[in-house]
Design an enzyme around this catalytic site. Sequence first.
Site, PDB file in Angstrom:
ATOM      1  N   VAL A   1      32.190  10.221  27.850  1.00 51.41           N
ATOM      2  CA  VAL A   1      30.967  11.033  27.741  1.00 51.41           C
ATOM      3  C   VAL A   1      29.813  10.416  28.540  1.00 51.41           C
ATOM      4  O   VAL A   1      29.125  11.109  29.296  1.00 51.41           O
ATOM      5  CB  VAL A   1      30.547  11.148  26.253  1.00 51.41           C
ATOM      6  N   MET A   2      29.633   9.090  28.381  1.00 48.12           N
ATOM      7  CA  MET A   2      28.515   8.435  29.077  1.00 48.12           C
ATOM      8  C   MET A   2      28.743   8.434  30.587  1.00 48.12           C
ATOM      9  O   MET A   2      27.833   8.704  31.370  1.00 48.12           O
ATOM     10  CB  MET A   2      28.334   6.990  28.581  1.00 48.12           C
TER      11      MET A   2
ATOM     12  N   ASN B   1      39.219   7.786  37.107  1.00 50.85           N
ATOM     13  CA  ASN B   1      39.557   7.614  35.702  1.00 50.85           C
ATOM     14  C   ASN B   1      41.017   7.193  35.608  1.00 50.85           C
ATOM     15  O   ASN B   1      41.828   7.583  36.442  1.00 50.85           O
ATOM     16  CB  ASN B   1      39.342   8.926  34.930  1.00 50.85           C
TER      17      ASN B   1
ATOM     18  N   THR C   1      43.406   8.094  33.740  1.00 52.81           N
ATOM     19  CA  THR C   1      44.298   9.261  33.786  1.00 52.81           C
ATOM     20  C   THR C   1      43.686  10.280  34.748  1.00 52.81           C
ATOM     21  O   THR C   1      42.553  10.726  34.553  1.00 52.81           O
ATOM     22  CB  THR C   1      44.446   9.892  32.394  1.00 52.81           C
TER      23      THR C   1
ATOM     24  N   VAL D   1      33.606   1.670  31.000  1.00 51.14           N
ATOM     25  CA  VAL D   1      34.847   1.569  30.229  1.00 51.14           C
ATOM     26  C   VAL D   1      34.574   0.709  28.995  1.00 51.14           C
ATOM     27  O   VAL D   1      33.529   0.076  28.889  1.00 51.14           O
ATOM     28  CB  VAL D   1      36.012   0.973  31.069  1.00 51.14           C
TER      29      VAL D   1
ATOM     30  N   SER E   1      20.819   2.886  27.377  1.00 45.99           N
ATOM     31  CA  SER E   1      20.572   3.513  26.079  1.00 45.99           C
ATOM     32  C   SER E   1      20.088   4.945  26.242  1.00 45.99           C
ATOM     33  O   SER E   1      19.369   5.271  27.179  1.00 45.99           O
ATOM     34  CB  SER E   1      19.523   2.718  25.300  1.00 45.99           C
ATOM     35  N   GLY E   2      20.480   5.757  25.283  1.00 44.23           N
ATOM     36  CA  GLY E   2      19.992   7.138  25.252  1.00 44.23           C
ATOM     37  C   GLY E   2      21.054   8.145  24.877  1.00 44.23           C
ATOM     38  O   GLY E   2      20.775   9.346  24.827  1.00 44.23           O
TER      39      GLY E   2
ATOM     40  N   LYS F   1      19.977  -5.368  25.534  1.00 37.72           N
ATOM     41  CA  LYS F   1      20.520  -4.128  24.956  1.00 37.72           C
ATOM     42  C   LYS F   1      21.065  -4.385  23.540  1.00 37.72           C
ATOM     43  O   LYS F   1      20.912  -3.545  22.632  1.00 37.72           O
ATOM     44  CB  LYS F   1      21.622  -3.548  25.859  1.00 37.72           C
TER      45      LYS F   1
ATOM     46  N   HIS G   1      18.177  -4.471  21.305  1.00 37.58           N
ATOM     47  CA  HIS G   1      17.731  -3.073  21.152  1.00 37.58           C
ATOM     48  C   HIS G   1      18.528  -2.423  20.024  1.00 37.58           C
ATOM     49  O   HIS G   1      17.988  -1.746  19.143  1.00 37.58           O
ATOM     50  CB  HIS G   1      17.938  -2.326  22.482  1.00 37.58           C
ATOM     51  N   ASN G   2      19.840  -2.627  20.044  1.00 34.73           N
ATOM     52  CA  ASN G   2      20.686  -2.006  19.026  1.00 34.73           C
ATOM     53  C   ASN G   2      20.438  -2.588  17.636  1.00 34.73           C
ATOM     54  O   ASN G   2      20.515  -1.872  16.640  1.00 34.73           O
ATOM     55  CB  ASN G   2      22.168  -2.164  19.404  1.00 34.73           C
TER      56      ASN G   2
ATOM     57  N   GLU H   1      17.580  -0.840  16.419  1.00 34.34           N
ATOM     58  CA  GLU H   1      18.071   0.523  16.103  1.00 34.34           C
ATOM     59  C   GLU H   1      18.715   0.540  14.698  1.00 34.34           C
ATOM     60  O   GLU H   1      18.420   1.416  13.883  1.00 34.34           O
ATOM     61  CB  GLU H   1      19.086   0.894  17.188  1.00 34.34           C
TER      62      GLU H   1
ATOM     63  N   ARG I   1      17.436 -32.231  -0.941  1.00 34.50           N
ATOM     64  CA  ARG I   1      18.323 -32.710   0.131  1.00 34.50           C
ATOM     65  C   ARG I   1      18.259 -34.231   0.240  1.00 34.50           C
ATOM     66  O   ARG I   1      19.258 -34.908   0.455  1.00 34.50           O
ATOM     67  CB  ARG I   1      17.934 -32.069   1.468  1.00 34.50           C
TER      68      ARG I   1
HETATM   69  C1  6PG Z   1      22.167   3.629  22.630  1.00 35.60           C
HETATM   70  C2  6PG Z   1      23.024   3.318  21.432  1.00 35.60           C
HETATM   71  C3  6PG Z   1      24.465   3.319  21.806  1.00 35.60           C
HETATM   72  C4  6PG Z   1      25.367   3.430  20.596  1.00 35.60           C
HETATM   73  C5  6PG Z   1      25.546   2.176  19.814  1.00 35.60           C
HETATM   74  C6  6PG Z   1      25.464   2.368  18.319  1.00 35.60           C
HETATM   75  O1  6PG Z   1      21.271   2.839  22.832  1.00 35.60           O
HETATM   76  O2  6PG Z   1      22.393   4.633  23.278  1.00 35.60           O
HETATM   77  O3  6PG Z   1      22.677   2.073  20.898  1.00 35.60           O
HETATM   78  O4  6PG Z   1      24.714   2.248  22.634  1.00 35.60           O
HETATM   79  O5  6PG Z   1      24.920   4.418  19.796  1.00 35.60           O
HETATM   80  O6  6PG Z   1      26.829   1.749  20.138  1.00 35.60           O
HETATM   81  O7  6PG Z   1      26.139   1.366  17.695  1.00 35.60           O
HETATM   82  P1  6PG Z   1      26.940   1.494  16.355  1.00 35.60           P
HETATM   83  O8  6PG Z   1      28.111   2.416  16.581  1.00 35.60           O
HETATM   84  O9  6PG Z   1      27.358   0.082  16.091  1.00 35.60           O
HETATM   85  O10 6PG Z   1      26.015   2.058  15.335  1.00 35.60           O
END
Ligand code: 6PG
Length: 472
Positions: A13-14, A33, A35, A75, A129-130, A183, A186-187, A190, A449
């Site tokens: 998808v990405m 790809n 396949t 990938v 990300s996005g 990144k 970032h997650n 998130e 300690r």
């Molecule tokens: C992004 C998301 C993306 C994905 C993560 C979520 O920035 O577009 O972070 O990379 O949604 O993999 O991680 P989890 O599946 O661990 O929640």
Amino acid sequence: MSKAHFGLIGLGVMGENLVLNAERNGFSSVVYNRTFAKTEEFLNGRAKGKNIEGAIDLKEFVEKLDRPRRILMMVKAGNPIDAVIKQISPYLEQGDLLIDGGNSLYSDTERRVSELEKQSFGYIGMGVSGGAKGAYEGPSMMPGGTRSSYDQIESLLQKMAAQVDDGPCVTYIGPGGSGHFVKTVHNGIEYGIEQILSEAYDLMKRGSGDSCKEIAELFAYWNSTEELSSYLVEITQQCLLTKDPLDNTDLVENIMDKAGQKGTGLWTVVSALKLGAAVPTIYASLNARVLSSMKSNRIRAEKILSNPKDGNLEFFKDSQFREYLTDAVVLSTISSYAQGIDILQLASKEHNYDLNMQSIAQIWKGGCIIRSTLLKRIQEAYNNNGSLISLLLDPWFSAQINRRLKGLSLIVSNAALAGIPVPCLSSTLDYLNSYRTSRLPQNLVQAMRDCFGSHGYERLDKEGSFHTDWID
Ligand code: 6PG
């Protein structure tokens, strides 16, 4: 026939969306790809009529590209990336550039950058990300690696990225695995925000007895405020309003309450602990996912472990409850960002990444999952003071904390009395209360300690290391 400007490996998808994005921005592309059926399906479907061609194998793929070749790999992280590098390397020539746009572990990227550069190939580890929509319309991108490699793709990335008031949401992050490290963090942020919003929903549902529609109304209001306007608040509101096509009930109520994870949240917490960064809010969100996945244990435990039920649910029906809840969500969200930035600051020193917080906040303002209006304030905070020791101490953010700490305290204490778990909100309260306390009880930890292990302690009144024979 002229050669293509850009190559993509991996039509997930990405990958599909990113190559369509590149092509829309004027970069003729070639795709490969594993396949070929998938490649054909793409060429006859979404890529039809576009300046995108396919390749049946990696040799043909490489031959169809302009030199120096710019190849984005989308990938699966881990072994599949190493396998692609191994398969494609024999066809590459000096100066060609490979870009890993997946969620790779930063230390793997570190290794690949150095291995590939020894062979005179460029290598960029790039956080993207996005989600699918962002990949097509304009993601936020976090590329790390050697500066000269980045320079080769800067104009491509700047066109593909989301655009905000002060430019594209991409910048050179730093050397080695820094792009993937940023990144990952970032997650982690998130994860924190997703859990915070879920706790708010739970308090409104179980405490106030609100319907999904009523909860969505508060989220819509939040999305109109400077402190909480964000992509995650916006989509949460939409999730709450979505009906189940099977029976027209609220879809979220029919979803199994077990949250999955692919690893980046865990890597954030492990990195934080190794670096010595305190990240209680983010850590709580990870633990919450782990506990959520123990569904069968929880079902059994609910029959055995009772709720004290001393709580007065009136608090959740009070007209001020929503204001207090807003305070709690704002402070927990701020804390998630602050903790993420603390990890980045420590990693920057440890790995010599030389990260620029102002630029990172800038590229997170658009395209990515944690985009929010708060990031403008974060950008300003680091713009005004590049050596800020914590986001919490910036004047705008400290005013928020001083104004909202009482609301957060009331939410956490009443949730505790009602037996409703709020791991992120309560961890945030402890985080903020600890951070603003100059004298913590770790003097006693030090005494223990030293008592059992002669580990020594420092004193407040004089320099040096001291030991006491505590027990006769
Ligand atoms: C992004 C998301 C993306 C994905 C993560 C979520 O920035 O577009 O972070 O990379 O949604 O993999 O991680 P989890 O599946 O661990 O929640």
